[in-house]
Design a protein around this motif. Structure first.
Motif, PDB file in Angstrom:
ATOM      1  N   ALA A 147       8.782   2.549   2.246  1.00  0.00           N
ATOM      2  CA  ALA A 147       8.724   1.799   1.054  1.00  0.00           C
ATOM      3  C   ALA A 147       7.809   2.442  -0.273  1.00  0.00           C
ATOM      4  O   ALA A 147       8.283   2.878  -1.090  1.00  0.00           O
ATOM      5  CB  ALA A 147       8.565   0.420   1.174  1.00  0.00           C
ATOM      6  N   LEU A 148       6.825   3.125   0.109  1.00  0.00           N
ATOM      7  CA  LEU A 148       5.955   4.001  -0.753  1.00  0.00           C
ATOM      8  C   LEU A 148       6.327   4.971  -0.862  1.00  0.00           C
ATOM      9  O   LEU A 148       6.235   5.280  -2.434  1.00  0.00           O
ATOM     10  CB  LEU A 148       4.466   4.076   0.212  1.00  0.00           C
ATOM     11  CG  LEU A 148       3.767   2.901   0.126  1.00  0.00           C
ATOM     12  CD1 LEU A 148       2.424   3.095   1.002  1.00  0.00           C
ATOM     13  CD2 LEU A 148       2.815   2.613  -1.275  1.00  0.00           C
ATOM     14  N   ALA A 149       7.165   5.785  -0.419  1.00  0.00           N
ATOM     15  CA  ALA A 149       7.563   7.103  -0.651  1.00  0.00           C
ATOM     16  C   ALA A 149       8.916   6.736  -1.800  1.00  0.00           C
ATOM     17  O   ALA A 149       9.174   7.404  -2.861  1.00  0.00           O
ATOM     18  CB  ALA A 149       8.492   7.642   0.605  1.00  0.00           C
ATOM     19  N   THR A 150       9.593   5.499  -1.644  1.00  0.00           N
ATOM     20  CA  THR A 150      10.710   5.128  -2.310  1.00  0.00           C
ATOM     21  C   THR A 150      10.284   4.738  -3.890  1.00  0.00           C
ATOM     22  O   THR A 150      10.710   5.093  -4.736  1.00  0.00           O
ATOM     23  CB  THR A 150      11.499   3.974  -1.875  1.00  0.00           C
ATOM     24  OG1 THR A 150      11.812   4.333  -0.435  1.00  0.00           O
ATOM     25  CG2 THR A 150      12.662   3.679  -2.648  1.00  0.00           C
ATOM     26  N   ALA A 154      10.808   6.750  -7.538  1.00  0.00           N
ATOM     27  CA  ALA A 154      11.496   5.750  -8.703  1.00  0.00           C
ATOM     28  C   ALA A 154      10.458   6.089  -9.768  1.00  0.00           C
ATOM     29  O   ALA A 154      10.897   5.769 -10.985  1.00  0.00           O
ATOM     30  CB  ALA A 154      11.343   4.301  -8.399  1.00  0.00           C
ATOM     31  N   LEU A 155       9.404   6.989  -9.704  1.00  0.00           N
ATOM     32  CA  LEU A 155       8.453   6.879 -10.957  1.00  0.00           C
ATOM     33  C   LEU A 155       9.183   7.680 -12.116  1.00  0.00           C
ATOM     34  O   LEU A 155       9.003   7.119 -13.224  1.00  0.00           O
ATOM     35  CB  LEU A 155       7.379   7.761 -10.586  1.00  0.00           C
ATOM     36  CG  LEU A 155       6.369   6.831  -9.636  1.00  0.00           C
ATOM     37  CD1 LEU A 155       5.003   7.682  -9.259  1.00  0.00           C
ATOM     38  CD2 LEU A 155       5.776   5.698 -10.152  1.00  0.00           C
ATOM     39  N   ARG A 184       0.789  -1.215  -5.103  1.00  0.00           N
ATOM     40  CA  ARG A 184       1.145  -0.084  -6.011  1.00  0.00           C
ATOM     41  C   ARG A 184       1.962  -0.303  -7.119  1.00  0.00           C
ATOM     42  O   ARG A 184       1.747   0.147  -8.011  1.00  0.00           O
ATOM     43  CB  ARG A 184       1.492   0.944  -4.927  1.00  0.00           C
ATOM     44  CG  ARG A 184       1.932   2.306  -5.907  1.00  0.00           C
ATOM     45  CD  ARG A 184       1.004   3.376  -5.949  1.00  0.00           C
ATOM     46  NE  ARG A 184       1.664   4.456  -6.534  1.00  0.00           N
ATOM     47  CZ  ARG A 184       1.248   4.967  -7.906  1.00  0.00           C
ATOM     48  NH1 ARG A 184       0.534   4.019  -8.530  1.00  0.00           N
ATOM     49  NH2 ARG A 184       1.697   6.191  -8.236  1.00  0.00           N
ATOM     50  N   ALA A 185       3.081  -1.165  -6.687  1.00  0.00           N
ATOM     51  CA  ALA A 185       4.068  -1.822  -7.573  1.00  0.00           C
ATOM     52  C   ALA A 185       3.335  -2.436  -8.788  1.00  0.00           C
ATOM     53  O   ALA A 185       3.692  -2.441 -10.089  1.00  0.00           O
ATOM     54  CB  ALA A 185       5.128  -2.242  -7.072  1.00  0.00           C
ATOM     55  N   ARG A 186       2.259  -3.114  -8.384  1.00  0.00           N
ATOM     56  CA  ARG A 186       1.524  -4.086  -9.269  1.00  0.00           C
ATOM     57  C   ARG A 186       0.905  -3.160 -10.169  1.00  0.00           C
ATOM     58  O   ARG A 186       0.701  -3.485 -11.583  1.00  0.00           O
ATOM     59  CB  ARG A 186       0.646  -5.247  -8.673  1.00  0.00           C
ATOM     60  CG  ARG A 186       0.240  -6.321  -9.265  1.00  0.00           C
ATOM     61  CD  ARG A 186       0.061  -7.439  -8.640  1.00  0.00           C
ATOM     62  NE  ARG A 186      -1.218  -7.352  -7.959  1.00  0.00           N
ATOM     63  CZ  ARG A 186      -2.232  -8.248  -8.161  1.00  0.00           C
ATOM     64  NH1 ARG A 186      -2.221  -9.133  -9.087  1.00  0.00           N
ATOM     65  NH2 ARG A 186      -3.564  -8.054  -7.217  1.00  0.00           N
ATOM     66  N   ALA A 187       0.116  -2.286  -9.662  1.00  0.00           N
ATOM     67  CA  ALA A 187      -0.712  -1.397 -10.403  1.00  0.00           C
ATOM     68  C   ALA A 187       0.139  -0.635 -11.691  1.00  0.00           C
ATOM     69  O   ALA A 187      -0.229  -0.219 -12.540  1.00  0.00           O
ATOM     70  CB  ALA A 187      -1.460  -0.226  -9.666  1.00  0.00           C
ATOM     71  N   LEU A 188       1.442  -0.485 -11.186  1.00  0.00           N
ATOM     72  CA  LEU A 188       2.227   0.397 -12.139  1.00  0.00           C
ATOM     73  C   LEU A 188       2.937  -0.661 -13.082  1.00  0.00           C
ATOM     74  O   LEU A 188       3.877  -0.120 -14.117  1.00  0.00           O
ATOM     75  CB  LEU A 188       3.759   0.899 -11.271  1.00  0.00           C
ATOM     76  CG  LEU A 188       3.184   2.193 -10.507  1.00  0.00           C
ATOM     77  CD1 LEU A 188       4.261   2.376  -9.452  1.00  0.00           C
ATOM     78  CD2 LEU A 188       2.949   3.354 -11.269  1.00  0.00           C
TER      79      LEU A 188
END
Ligand code: ADE
Ligand code: ZN
Length: 336
Positions: A147-150, A154-155, A184-188
């Motif tokens: 999931a983290l790699a995905t 996506a960035l 990590r998604a929240r930080a983005l």
């Protein structure tokens, strides 16, 4: 209990759809068309034979066929055509705004580039009169590292994605497995949602809220097993994206007459009605409204509440949300 005026009201009212897996909108006819143009062989002789296989006993029995169906998607045009077909169908149901889930790992694992997936879906959204945003879901049967790699993949497409979600096999894959990916998604600055309490226990709903910090719960119908949780969800006006036909097909409830939609609304919960995987579960969003209202004691006041809930729960800019809610108010004022 559905009379003709109520039927017409449900069909015509402006609505948002917040729980639709785009791969689950792939109709058998399109599966065969894409298989033919991409030279993919299918283990089914015909569209009818494939449809016959849509007899599910639980979530996993559906997911096995759903991932097999998605294997015909190879080119950007495939993703475009699938999404355009869904948006045309949603528009016909008077969906004004939709937040579309997609499962990149289902495709990247087969060698389809991330950009092929996102660009095809995105371009179809740009070409549609229906307002549409994209939510990228992590497959919970895979690892958090995947999931983290995905998310890193996506960035470059960050501006095309409004949020992340969590789907696939629920039991045995609790939300906390994805704590770092959601952090990590929240930080983005991405919005956060997760499937929880579809087949899984109410504790999965709690950990989606407390560990992942989600802003909506997808399904969530099993919250009723925990009265304290129901009170909390009502107090926080936490939206639940309920999918009535899906719940019957996957045997979360035996029959529509025992679905909890009315109970959820009576408890003050911000329930919405959605199609989940319309090509597999027997209908698009209006079919879900009609089936639920046919089987349950729901009337025009519930229709209005559900339309309002759908826009209030949407990840829209305040002015846009207000404009849609005003349209709902005008619609119901004219219907009164
Ligand atoms: N993927 C597509 N539909 C799903 C559902 N109803 N639950 C979990 N994962 C899914
Ligand atoms: Zn779903």
């Amino acid at each position: 209990m559905l009379n003709e005026p109520l039927r017409r009201m449900l069909q015509a009212m402006p609505k948002a759809e917040l729980h639709i897996h785009i791969e689950g909108s792939l109709e058998p006819e399109l599966i065969f068309e894409f298989a033919q143009r991409n030279g993919v062989s299918l283990p089914y002789a015909s569209v009818e034979a494939l449809r016959q296989a849509y007899a599910f006993t639980d979530l996993q029995s559906f997911l096995d066929i759903y991932y097999a169906g998605a294997s015909v998607l190879l080119t950007e045009q495939d993703f475009y055509d699938m999404t355009a077909a869904y948006l045309a169908r949603a528009g016909a149901d008077n969906v004004r705004h939709t937040e579309i889930f997609f499962d990149p790992q289902t495709h990247t694992a087969r060698g389809v580039p991330f950009e092929t997936v996102v660009n095809g879906i995105w371009r179809a959204c740009q070409d549609s009169p229906v307002s549409a945003s994209l939510i990228m879901c992590f497959l919970r049967h895979l690892s958090e590292d995947d999931a983290l790699a995905t998310l890193e993949q996506a960035l470059p497409y960050r501006e095309k994605i409004i949020g992340v979600g969590l789907d696939s096999s629920e039991l045995g894959h609790p939300p906390e497995k994805f704590a770092r990916a959601f952090e990590r998604a929240r930080a983005l600055g991405l919005h956060l949602v997760a499937h929880a309490g579809e087949e899984g226990p109410p504790s999965y709903i709690e950990s989606a809220l407390d560990v992942l910090h989600v802003e909506r719960i997808d399904h969530g119908v099993r919250c009723l097993d925990d009265p304290a949780l129901v009170q909390r969800l009502a107090r926080e006006r936490m939206a639940l994206t309920v999918c009535p036909l899906s719940n019957i097909k996957l045997r979360v409830f035996d029959v529509m007459g025992s679905h909890s939609l009315r109970t959820l609304l009576d408890a003050g919960l911000a329930a919405t009605v959605n199609s989940d995987d319309p090509a597999y579960f027997g209908g698009y969003v209006n079919d879900n409204y009609l089936a639920a209202f046919e089987a349950l004691p729901l009337d025009a006041s519930h229709a209005r509440q559900l339309a309002v809930n759908s826009f209030e729960a949407a990840f829209l800019a305040p002015a846009q949300k207000r404009a849609f809610l005003d349209e709902v108010e005008r619609f119901f004022a004219a219907a009164a």
